[in-house]
Design a protein around this motif. Structure first.
Motif, PDB file in Angstrom:
ATOM      1  N   VAL B 208      -3.240   1.486  10.037  1.00 17.04           N
ATOM      2  CA  VAL B 208      -2.952   0.056  10.150  1.00 17.04           C
ATOM      3  C   VAL B 208      -1.788  -0.274   9.218  1.00 17.04           C
ATOM      4  CG1 VAL B 208      -4.712  -0.554   8.441  1.00 17.04           C
ATOM      5  CG2 VAL B 208      -3.968  -2.268  10.071  1.00 17.04           C
ATOM      6  N   VAL B 232      -1.535  -1.442  14.798  1.00 14.52           N
ATOM      7  CA  VAL B 232      -2.583  -0.415  14.697  1.00 14.52           C
ATOM      8  C   VAL B 232      -2.217   0.762  15.584  1.00 14.52           C
ATOM      9  CG1 VAL B 232      -4.484  -1.966  14.113  1.00 14.52           C
ATOM     10  CG2 VAL B 232      -3.973  -1.517  16.501  1.00 14.52           C
ATOM     11  N   GLY B 233      -2.661   1.937  15.177  1.00 18.68           N
ATOM     12  CA  GLY B 233      -2.398   3.144  15.960  1.00 18.68           C
ATOM     13  C   GLY B 233      -3.319   3.205  17.162  1.00 18.68           C
ATOM     14  N   ARG B 234      -2.833   3.799  18.239  1.00 19.22           N
ATOM     15  CA  ARG B 234      -3.628   3.912  19.464  1.00 19.22           C
ATOM     16  C   ARG B 234      -3.624   5.340  20.007  1.00 19.22           C
ATOM     17  NH1 ARG B 234      -6.372  -0.561  22.056  1.00 19.22           N
ATOM     18  NH2 ARG B 234      -6.692  -1.789  20.216  1.00 19.22           N
ATOM     19  N   ARG B 238       1.250   6.255  20.729  1.00 21.01           N
ATOM     20  CA  ARG B 238       0.986   4.862  21.128  1.00 21.01           C
ATOM     21  C   ARG B 238       0.571   4.032  19.924  1.00 21.01           C
ATOM     22  NH1 ARG B 238      -2.086   4.985  26.541  1.00 21.01           N
ATOM     23  NH2 ARG B 238      -3.623   3.842  25.406  1.00 21.01           N
ATOM     24  N   LYS B 242      -1.241  -6.505  17.380  1.00 26.99           N
ATOM     25  CA  LYS B 242      -2.342  -7.335  17.860  1.00 26.99           C
ATOM     26  C   LYS B 242      -2.215  -8.773  17.369  1.00 26.99           C
ATOM     27  CE  LYS B 242      -6.477  -5.216  18.046  1.00 26.99           C
ATOM     28  NZ  LYS B 242      -7.625  -4.477  17.540  1.00 26.99           N
TER      29      LYS B 242
END
Lengths: 168, 325
Positions: B208, B232-234, B238, B242
């Motif tokens: 984050v 935030v990491g996905r 990616r 948010k």
């Protein structure tokens, strides 16, 4: 089962996992094969039951140690994989490539899901999505399953070296 | 006392691993720090070979299929180079205009501290975890430092690219803005071992970061950066910004009435980020949509500025300037 050949094979699969798997991964490292899982499958299919369980667990631990994330996830998951295969191996054609394909797929999904769900529960940020929870584990399992019959062909030749000469 | 048999040992180990799964990762750092120095000499060279193989395969699949196609691509390449030179001049003048008007250029460069070069040894063994194992420099001991990398372009001396060329990339390019934004953020040092360090990439699901969105527009007069938001990491390659609200105008945008972000906007780290003290490019927005969880709010997909598949060397940011001895 002889310890030294097993240790050598474990190290080789770990090196393959760290070096080759990212190179042959699909869609920017989302899907990569899991070589230690194939070795765990081989040991669980042919080694004596009690030894196979500990060997599978230690392969999972090796993967845990070489990665970030919670410790013990893969050790637990690979232990369950070993337990599952040891319990069903008497009722399957354990030398058949199709058995290897389906075992790698089913137990690959199980192992990856256990670790993924644990990490998703522990994640404070909600970064885990359906893609992480279901698509990536399934993709990894399918990729591993596609390679499993070929690698098992090689591993089965090592049965004598590993002292898997008798039906366990 | 009788020792437990193999089956009992297995169940004991399973129980122990079940407990260990719920322990915070920091309690197991010591064990992992024992393992990392063994992994590096074992798998470091094969990993490099794997990276070479992947790059070669990428070039091979992108090769022209026949001589006619090759000639046509060569002509196209020369034409593009001419256009690039023209755009370069135009782009340079626009950048100077923006830099003079907003004086933000200095914010992008590190004001103090030093950059420590470090080789990438390995990537994480698990598909959904985003991490790197680094060769730790001898004088680097701190966790929670940041890792930055030069932005990579996939053309080198074999394509007549040299140091003195002015490299211009369109704003919607994946590689980013090589001249203006000197460094791109890659991740944070998570664990420092004796001879290695582990980096958590910004795309990791546990990552984050406070960021700001920036939009460069011609003739922009905006003098401040946009409101802070959370990235935030996905997972692999990616990231996501948010909880953006409609009135949250990106820095550089002319009006507050538009959407909070647009495809192509750039995402920067916040200058108040601990241990960093600089604004560095993090990525580029590739999609903007309304949030399904929070109606009226938006979320944006962000592509990292750096392709981590090609990372071979990163720079660690040490914010502390040491007095010369």
């Amino acid at each position: 089962m002889r310890l030294l050949p097993f240790v050598i094979l474990a190290v080789v699969t770990l090196v393959l996992q760290l070096a080759l798997a990212p190179a042959i991964s699909l869609t920017s490292a989302s899907f990569m094969p899991q070589f230690p899982l194939i070795l765990a499958m081989f040991v669980a299919l042919y080694a004596r039951a009690d030894v196979a369980l500990i060997a599978c667990w230690s392969l999972g631990l090796l993967l845990d140690l070489s990665s970030r994330g919670p410790m013990g996830g893969f050790a637990f998951a690979f232990g369950l994989v070993g337990l599952g295969i040891v319990n069903i191996r008497a009722s399957i054609f354990r030398d058949h490539p199709l058995s290897h394909f389906f075992l790698a797929m089913v137990f690959g999904v199980v192992a990856n899901e256990i670790v993924c769900l644990r990490e998703a529960f522990g994640s404070q940020l909600g970064g885990f999505t359906w893609h992480h929870l279901f698509v990536i584990p399934a993709g990894n399992a399918v990729y591993t399953a596609l390679l499993a019959p070929y690698l098992m062909l090689l591993l089965v030749r090592l049965r004598r070296v590993m002292d898997f000469t008798e039906r366990a | 006392m009788r020792l437990p048999g193999k089956k009992q040992t297995f169940w004991l180990l399973m129980g122990a691993s079940l407990v260990a799964m719920w322990l915070p990762a920091r309690y197991t750092y010591a064990l992992r720090n024992l393992m990392d120095p063994m992994l590096a000499p074992l798998a470091g060279r094969p990993f490099r070979a794997g990276q070479d193989l992947r790059e070669w395969a990428g070039d091979w699949t992108a090769r022209p299929k026949d001589a006619k196609a090759f000639r046509s691509l060569k002509d196209e390449n020369e034409e593009l180079r001419r256009q690039l030179a023209q755009l370069g001049e135009e782009y340079r003048s626009r950048l100077n205009e923006i830099a003079e008007g907003q004086a933000f250029r200095k914010d992008l460069l590190l004001q103090q501290g030093r950059l420590i070069p470090s080789e990438v040894l390995l990537r994480d063994a698990v598909a959904w975890r985003e991490g790197l194992l680094l060769d730790r420099p001898a004088d680097f001991t701190n966790r929670k430092q940041w890792a930055v990398s030069r932005i990579f372009v996939d053309r080198g001396s074999s394509s007549d690219v040299s140091d003195d060329l002015w490299t211009v990339l369109p704003l919607d390019s994946d590689a980013g803005q090589a001249e203006l934004f000197k460094c791109a953020m890659v991740g944070r040092v998570e664990r420092v071992g004796q001879v290695t360090a582990r980096i958590q990439l910004l795309s990791d699901t546990d990552s984050v970061l406070q960021v700001q969105i920036f939009r460069i527009q011609r003739g922009s007069e905006a003098a401040e950066w946009g409101r802070k938001c959370v990235l935030v990491g996905r997972g692999p390659g990616r990231m996501m910004v948010k909880e953006l609200t409609r009135g949250q105008t990106p820095a550089g945008a002319r009006s507050a009435s538009g959407p909070p972000a647009e495809v192509g906007d750039l995402v920067f780290s916040d200058e108040s980020t601990p241990n960093l003290g600089a604004r560095l490019v993090v990525g580029r927005i590739t999609a903007v949509r309304e949030s399904t969880d929070s109606p009226g709010k938006f979320e944006c997909d962000v592509t990292p500025a750096v392709n981590c598949d090609r990372l071979r060397r990163v720079w660690l940011v040490d914010p502390n300037v040491r007095e010369p001895k």
